[in-house]
Design an enzyme around this catalytic site. Structure first.
Site, PDB file in Angstrom:
ATOM      1  N   GLU A 154       5.363 -19.765 -52.379  1.00 55.70           N
ATOM      2  CA  GLU A 154       5.863 -21.021 -51.843  1.00 55.70           C
ATOM      3  C   GLU A 154       6.671 -20.712 -50.590  1.00 55.70           C
ATOM      4  O   GLU A 154       6.654 -19.574 -50.102  1.00 55.70           O
ATOM      5  CB  GLU A 154       6.682 -21.757 -52.906  1.00 55.70           C
ATOM      6  CG  GLU A 154       5.875 -22.046 -54.172  1.00 55.70           C
ATOM      7  CD  GLU A 154       6.630 -22.891 -55.186  1.00 55.70           C
ATOM      8  OE1 GLU A 154       7.434 -23.748 -54.793  1.00 55.70           O
ATOM      9  OE2 GLU A 154       6.409 -22.684 -56.403  1.00 55.70           O
ATOM     10  N   ARG A 172      -0.620 -29.862 -62.498  1.00 58.61           N
ATOM     11  CA  ARG A 172       0.344 -28.774 -62.518  1.00 58.61           C
ATOM     12  C   ARG A 172       1.220 -28.857 -63.766  1.00 58.61           C
ATOM     13  O   ARG A 172       1.637 -29.947 -64.158  1.00 58.61           O
ATOM     14  CB  ARG A 172       1.251 -28.824 -61.291  1.00 58.61           C
ATOM     15  CG  ARG A 172       0.538 -28.635 -59.954  1.00 58.61           C
ATOM     16  CD  ARG A 172       1.549 -28.756 -58.821  1.00 58.61           C
ATOM     17  NE  ARG A 172       0.961 -28.459 -57.530  1.00 58.61           N
ATOM     18  CZ  ARG A 172       0.409 -29.373 -56.735  1.00 58.61           C
ATOM     19  NH1 ARG A 172       0.363 -30.636 -57.126  1.00 58.61           N
ATOM     20  NH2 ARG A 172      -0.087 -29.024 -55.562  1.00 58.61           N
TER      21      ARG A 172
END
Length: 258
Positions: free
Chosen positions: A3, A247
């Site tokens: 990320e 997710r």
């Protein structure tokens, strides 16, 4: 999954080796190339030098005196520096040989990869669909981005066209720190909620960038989310989990009421 903090770490690795001549580009697996070829990559970059790299969300952009290298790390990618005599890893897909060592793009799953733009204008077009970088968004702009947005908060925070850089771990961590359920509808958020989310986002990103990852500390949701019966680090309640937009989403039903 890399990320924003991970990619900022990769950017720093590359920044340490700007100005060094690129003596060769070795593509060990063309399956990570997107819109280019092994020969084109070597022809474009050999003899050039990387200039100061920059990042937007999860994308790393490395100008090289004309051509521009663009990297996206997907779910399993990384960029690391190695001595030339260090044996390659089985997942090293592309290697840039510099004068004193090698930069290696390593990626097991090959979901994204390596792109090449002719210049920075073309590179900007590649990134044209991205929202603003999450680390740079002001409180005012944050509210504006979410204004009128439908759907759940988790889905909005991880939408790269809305806000670039937040993935699964960061979005859940931010919601947990703000004490707001990731299942809340964006339209239900008030000004106090938006302020809390923005504050949590800025703090979480800044702390994560320091270490180049979302740290699995005992005082962070990230430190407990992978435990089978993980408990909230703040109140001890068993963590809840479900899938949101594909997710796995984790939260505390006590600290983050619906």
């Amino acid at each position: 999954m890399p990320e924003l903090p991970d990619v900022e770490g990769f950017r720093r690795v590359l920044a340490e080796h700007t100005g060094e001549p690129i003596t060769a580009v070795r593509v060990r697996d063309a399956g990570v190339l997107r819109g280019t070829s092994a020969r084109a990559l070597d022809d474009a970059l050999r003899g050039h030098r990387f200039e100061e790299p920059w990042r937007r969300g999860k994308w790393l952009v490395a100008p090289a005196g004309g051509p521009v290298l663009i990297l996206h790390f997907g779910m399993t990618g990384s960029l690391s520096w190695h001595s030339p005599d260090e044996p390659p890893d089985r997942y090293d897909r592309v290697v840039w040989n510099l004068t004193d060592g090698e930069l290696r793009f390593r990626d097991m799953r090959k979901l994204q990869g390596v792109r090449l733009a002719d210049d920075e204008e073309q590179a900007a077009r590649v990134l044209g669909d991205l929202g603003p970088d999450a680390l740079e968004v002001s409180r005012k702009d944050f509210g504006g981005l979410l204004a009128g947005r439908r759907g759940r908060l988790k889905s909005a925070l991880t939408d790269q066209s809305l806000l670039a850089g937040l993935g699964n771990l960061l979005a859940d961590e931010i919601c947990w720190r703000a004490r707001i359920s990731p299942l809340r509808a964006v339209t239900d958020l008030d000004e106090a909620d938006l302020a809390a989310l923005h504050k949590a986002m800025r703090w979480t990103l800044r702390e994560s960038v320091k270490v180049g990852r979302v740290p699995p500390r005992e005082t962070w949701l990230t430190g407990a989310r992978d435990e089978r019966e993980g408990a909230c680090p703040r109140c001890g309640t068993t963590l809840s989990r479900r899938r949101v937009a594909g997710r796995t989403t984790v939260w505390c039903r006590k600290c983050q009421p619906p």
